[in-house]
Scaffold this motif. Sequence first.
Motif, PDB file in Angstrom:
ATOM      1  N   PHE A 138       0.933  -1.328  -0.041  1.00 28.65           N
ATOM      2  CA  PHE A 138      -0.077   0.036  -0.031  1.00 28.65           C
ATOM      3  C   PHE A 138       0.934   1.202   0.021  1.00 28.65           C
ATOM      4  N   SER A 139       1.188   1.789  -1.178  1.00 25.20           N
ATOM      5  CA  SER A 139       2.136   2.972  -1.440  1.00 25.20           C
ATOM      6  C   SER A 139       1.812   4.244  -0.799  1.00 25.20           C
ATOM      7  N   PHE A 140       1.568   4.257   0.308  1.00 30.04           N
ATOM      8  CA  PHE A 140       1.162   5.876   1.101  1.00 30.04           C
ATOM      9  C   PHE A 140       1.651   5.758   2.190  1.00 30.04           C
ATOM     10  N   PRO A 141       1.788   6.888   3.121  1.00 25.83           N
ATOM     11  CA  PRO A 141       2.225   6.798   4.347  1.00 25.83           C
ATOM     12  C   PRO A 141       1.470   6.066   5.335  1.00 25.83           C
ATOM     13  N   ILE A 142       1.754   4.966   5.782  1.00 31.31           N
ATOM     14  CA  ILE A 142       1.028   4.096   6.783  1.00 31.31           C
ATOM     15  C   ILE A 142       1.540   4.187   8.171  1.00 31.31           C
ATOM     16  N   TRP A 155      -3.588  10.743   2.312  1.00 33.91           N
ATOM     17  CA  TRP A 155      -3.281  10.298   0.889  1.00 33.91           C
ATOM     18  C   TRP A 155      -2.110  11.205   0.270  1.00 33.91           C
ATOM     19  N   THR A 156      -1.625  10.493  -0.700  1.00 37.58           N
ATOM     20  CA  THR A 156      -0.538  11.401  -1.346  1.00 37.58           C
ATOM     21  C   THR A 156      -0.990  10.859  -2.903  1.00 37.58           C
ATOM     22  N   LYS A 157      -0.140  11.610  -3.992  1.00 40.38           N
ATOM     23  CA  LYS A 157      -0.366  11.435  -5.255  1.00 40.38           C
ATOM     24  C   LYS A 157      -1.793  11.707  -5.757  1.00 40.38           C
ATOM     25  N   GLU A 158      -2.498  11.189  -6.648  1.00 41.54           N
ATOM     26  CA  GLU A 158      -3.739  11.659  -7.094  1.00 41.54           C
ATOM     27  C   GLU A 158      -4.988  11.290  -6.120  1.00 41.54           C
ATOM     28  N   LEU A 191       2.522  -3.222   3.732  1.00 44.72           N
ATOM     29  CA  LEU A 191       3.975  -2.795   3.455  1.00 44.72           C
ATOM     30  C   LEU A 191       3.984  -1.388   2.503  1.00 44.72           C
ATOM     31  N   ASN A 192       4.842  -0.618   2.633  1.00 46.14           N
ATOM     32  CA  ASN A 192       4.954   0.482   1.495  1.00 46.14           C
ATOM     33  C   ASN A 192       5.713  -0.030   0.534  1.00 46.14           C
ATOM     34  N   ASP A 193       5.714   0.678  -0.914  1.00 44.88           N
ATOM     35  CA  ASP A 193       6.341   0.001  -1.804  1.00 44.88           C
ATOM     36  C   ASP A 193       7.762   0.076  -2.042  1.00 44.88           C
ATOM     37  N   THR A 194       8.513   1.203  -1.159  1.00 42.46           N
ATOM     38  CA  THR A 194       9.655   1.094  -1.083  1.00 42.46           C
ATOM     39  C   THR A 194      10.073  -0.016  -0.262  1.00 42.46           C
ATOM     40  N   VAL A 195       9.565  -0.460   0.752  1.00 46.51           N
ATOM     41  CA  VAL A 195       9.980  -1.471   1.439  1.00 46.51           C
ATOM     42  C   VAL A 195       9.842  -2.959   0.856  1.00 46.51           C
ATOM     43  N   ALA A 212      14.491   2.611  -3.297  1.00 44.43           N
ATOM     44  CA  ALA A 212      13.680   4.110  -3.701  1.00 44.43           C
ATOM     45  C   ALA A 212      12.809   3.805  -4.796  1.00 44.43           C
ATOM     46  N   ILE A 213      11.505   4.712  -4.807  1.00 48.97           N
ATOM     47  CA  ILE A 213      10.910   4.902  -6.206  1.00 48.97           C
ATOM     48  C   ILE A 213      11.143   6.119  -6.494  1.00 48.97           C
ATOM     49  N   CYS A 214      11.407   6.285  -7.740  1.00 44.75           N
ATOM     50  CA  CYS A 214      11.417   7.647  -8.541  1.00 44.75           C
ATOM     51  C   CYS A 214      10.426   7.475  -9.687  1.00 44.75           C
ATOM     52  N   THR A 216       5.791   8.449 -10.159  1.00 44.58           N
ATOM     53  CA  THR A 216       4.953   9.308 -10.137  1.00 44.58           C
ATOM     54  C   THR A 216       5.097  10.146  -8.704  1.00 44.58           C
ATOM     55  N   GLY A 217       5.342   9.313  -7.672  1.00 46.48           N
ATOM     56  CA  GLY A 217       5.641   9.644  -6.268  1.00 46.48           C
ATOM     57  C   GLY A 217       7.036   9.332  -6.130  1.00 46.48           C
ATOM     58  N   HIS A 218       7.633   9.741  -4.986  1.00 49.68           N
ATOM     59  CA  HIS A 218       9.004   9.633  -4.706  1.00 49.68           C
ATOM     60  C   HIS A 218       9.160   9.377  -3.371  1.00 49.68           C
ATOM     61  N   ASN A 219       9.982   8.099  -2.799  1.00 47.32           N
ATOM     62  CA  ASN A 219      10.145   7.663  -1.518  1.00 47.32           C
ATOM     63  C   ASN A 219      11.106   6.892  -1.336  1.00 47.32           C
ATOM     64  N   THR A 220      11.766   6.765  -0.090  1.00 48.53           N
ATOM     65  CA  THR A 220      12.970   5.768   0.184  1.00 48.53           C
ATOM     66  C   THR A 220      12.525   5.080   1.432  1.00 48.53           C
ATOM     67  N   LEU A 238      11.115   6.223   5.210  1.00 46.56           N
ATOM     68  CA  LEU A 238      11.440   7.490   5.537  1.00 46.56           C
ATOM     69  C   LEU A 238      10.276   8.380   4.980  1.00 46.56           C
ATOM     70  N   GLU A 239       9.534   8.124   4.174  1.00 49.32           N
ATOM     71  CA  GLU A 239       8.588   9.071   3.358  1.00 49.32           C
ATOM     72  C   GLU A 239       9.494  10.349   3.199  1.00 49.32           C
ATOM     73  N   SER A 240      10.363   9.944   2.412  1.00 51.26           N
ATOM     74  CA  SER A 240      11.507  11.004   2.068  1.00 51.26           C
ATOM     75  C   SER A 240      10.972  12.040   1.253  1.00 51.26           C
ATOM     76  N   LEU A 267      10.762  17.865  -1.115  1.00 49.83           N
ATOM     77  CA  LEU A 267      11.526  17.111  -1.834  1.00 49.83           C
ATOM     78  C   LEU A 267      10.647  16.559  -3.073  1.00 49.83           C
ATOM     79  N   GLU A 268       9.404  15.778  -2.523  1.00 43.89           N
ATOM     80  CA  GLU A 268       8.514  15.301  -3.535  1.00 43.89           C
ATOM     81  C   GLU A 268       8.043  16.212  -4.488  1.00 43.89           C
ATOM     82  N   LYS A 269       7.908  17.239  -4.441  1.00 41.27           N
ATOM     83  CA  LYS A 269       7.615  18.218  -5.212  1.00 41.27           C
ATOM     84  C   LYS A 269       8.741  18.609  -6.151  1.00 41.27           C
TER      85      LYS A 269
HETATM   86  C1  GLC Z   1       4.147   8.739  -2.209  1.00 42.07           C
HETATM   87  C2  GLC Z   1       3.782   8.195  -1.065  1.00 42.07           C
HETATM   88  C3  GLC Z   1       4.796   7.126  -0.626  1.00 42.07           C
HETATM   89  C4  GLC Z   1       5.290   6.088  -1.798  1.00 42.07           C
HETATM   90  C5  GLC Z   1       5.773   6.893  -2.984  1.00 42.07           C
HETATM   91  C6  GLC Z   1       6.082   6.011  -4.234  1.00 42.07           C
HETATM   92  O1  GLC Z   1       5.513   9.558  -2.131  1.00 42.07           O
HETATM   93  O2  GLC Z   1       3.560   9.130  -0.133  1.00 42.07           O
HETATM   94  O3  GLC Z   1       4.317   6.455   0.374  1.00 42.07           O
HETATM   95  O4  GLC Z   1       6.376   5.165  -1.484  1.00 42.07           O
HETATM   96  O5  GLC Z   1       4.660   7.861  -3.418  1.00 42.07           O
HETATM   97  O6  GLC Z   1       5.073   5.235  -4.792  1.00 42.07           O
END
Ligand code: GLC
Length: 439
Positions: A138-142, A155-158, A191-195, A212-214, A216-220, A238-240, A267-269
């Motif tokens: 679940f690729s969001f801050p949990i 929620w993040t992204k769209e 789990l988060n997608d970075t995990v 890390a994911i680089c 639509t979203g960015h996180n590590t 990290l929700e970097s 950083l995301e922006k």
């Molecule tokens: C967003 C989410 C984060 C996720 C990333 C990549 O930044 O907040 O949880 O890991 O997108 O999908």
Amino acid sequence: MSVFQEQLARCLAAFQVSTAALQTMAQAFAADMQAGLQGSPRSLAMLPSYLSTPTGREQGCFAALDFGGTNVRVLLTELHGDGTLHIQNRLTRSLRDPAAGYDHIGPAATATALFDFIAAQLGELLPPGPAYALGHTFSFPIQQTGLNRGTLMYWTKEFETQGVVGQEINELLGAALKRCGRGDIQPVALLNDTVGTLLAAAYSDVHCDIAAICGTGHNTAYLEPHHPATGKPMIINLESGCFNGVPRNDLDLQLDAASESPGISHLEKMVSGRYVGELARLACLRLLPYGLLAGSPAAMYLNGSDCLDGATLALWAADAAPRYVGIRRWLTEHCATIDPLAADCAALQAIAQAVLTRSARLAAASFAGILQHIDPELTRPHTIAVDGSLYEKAPGYAAALQSTLQELLGSKAAQVTTRLVKDGSGVGAAIASAVAVRS
Ligand code: GLC
């Protein structure tokens, strides 16, 4: 130099970040991590995953749900127990399809309809019979309180679906599975997608401790060697994208002010595919009064926010001078602009390259910060697994990331390998379920 060329150069310079500025950012990032671990979080969330890296001996057949973008994916994966695996079956569905009359992620969408839809996809892929243990990426801050327990912070992204923020995610999923008669599919890990990407890479690579994911979203995420709560290794999300110690230019400030969440997620922006197109658009708007695309309908098109995305920047950046066939075609198709000047195409390309290169350099600086925290002298090898459309598809992105690490780490950069790990979030979910079932 013409006034136009002067203004273009000024705009491009605003996206350059010096080595010294990146070093400062890496240090601030490491300091933020330390503060977060000690319980006084700054901008980094430092969310526990309740998982360590896998042994590579995890074995069995596991279901996985990969939820985090407009497409939801479900997989059935067999882990062989020797670092190898086989995806037996998979299915991908869009969560939004105006032609079919549904949208499960917009502001009018509800949690019940969203999770019923996901449960139906799981039911379609997994024939009834044996019970399935399911890992849920679940690729969001949990905010997690255990391997299978966690609530959505925001929620993040769209995404804007109602009724999910603050809820136990796997309870919502479990209830939907029961409603559709598939109580045999049991969520056992969240789990988060970075995990997930870290788990997938580490399954066959003992040196992988950062992912890390680089896209639509960015996180590590990274492997914290001594988590303060347990004294043991734990992967931390990290929700970097929330990191705020980044040097910003006036276009970043403009984008932030007009965004849905002003003041946060700096950083995301600046890094993610969700925003790089918008930064390039704002840069183009700056140049219109100085003659960029003069007299063409493109000016009108560029006035619409979010009209450029990461894929468009990748296309512009990849085009070949002096003919710029791709950019010309794009301008014709999107803005009815026939026969633009080569200088205009060159300017669009330079803007795309500047924005994308900065994205890669900032991501690299955050990795340098993590390395500073876990192994300041770089005494051992580290693999950084990266997934996401920017890293995979934007021309020069992976190379810029690697060369920036070299710039920041000097000769010790030889200890650090960055590599693409595709679809790790789905495979990582299967590995997480194996860990959950074992424990
Ligand atoms: C967003 C989410 C984060 C996720 C990333 C990549 O930044 O907040 O949880 O890991 O997108 O999908």
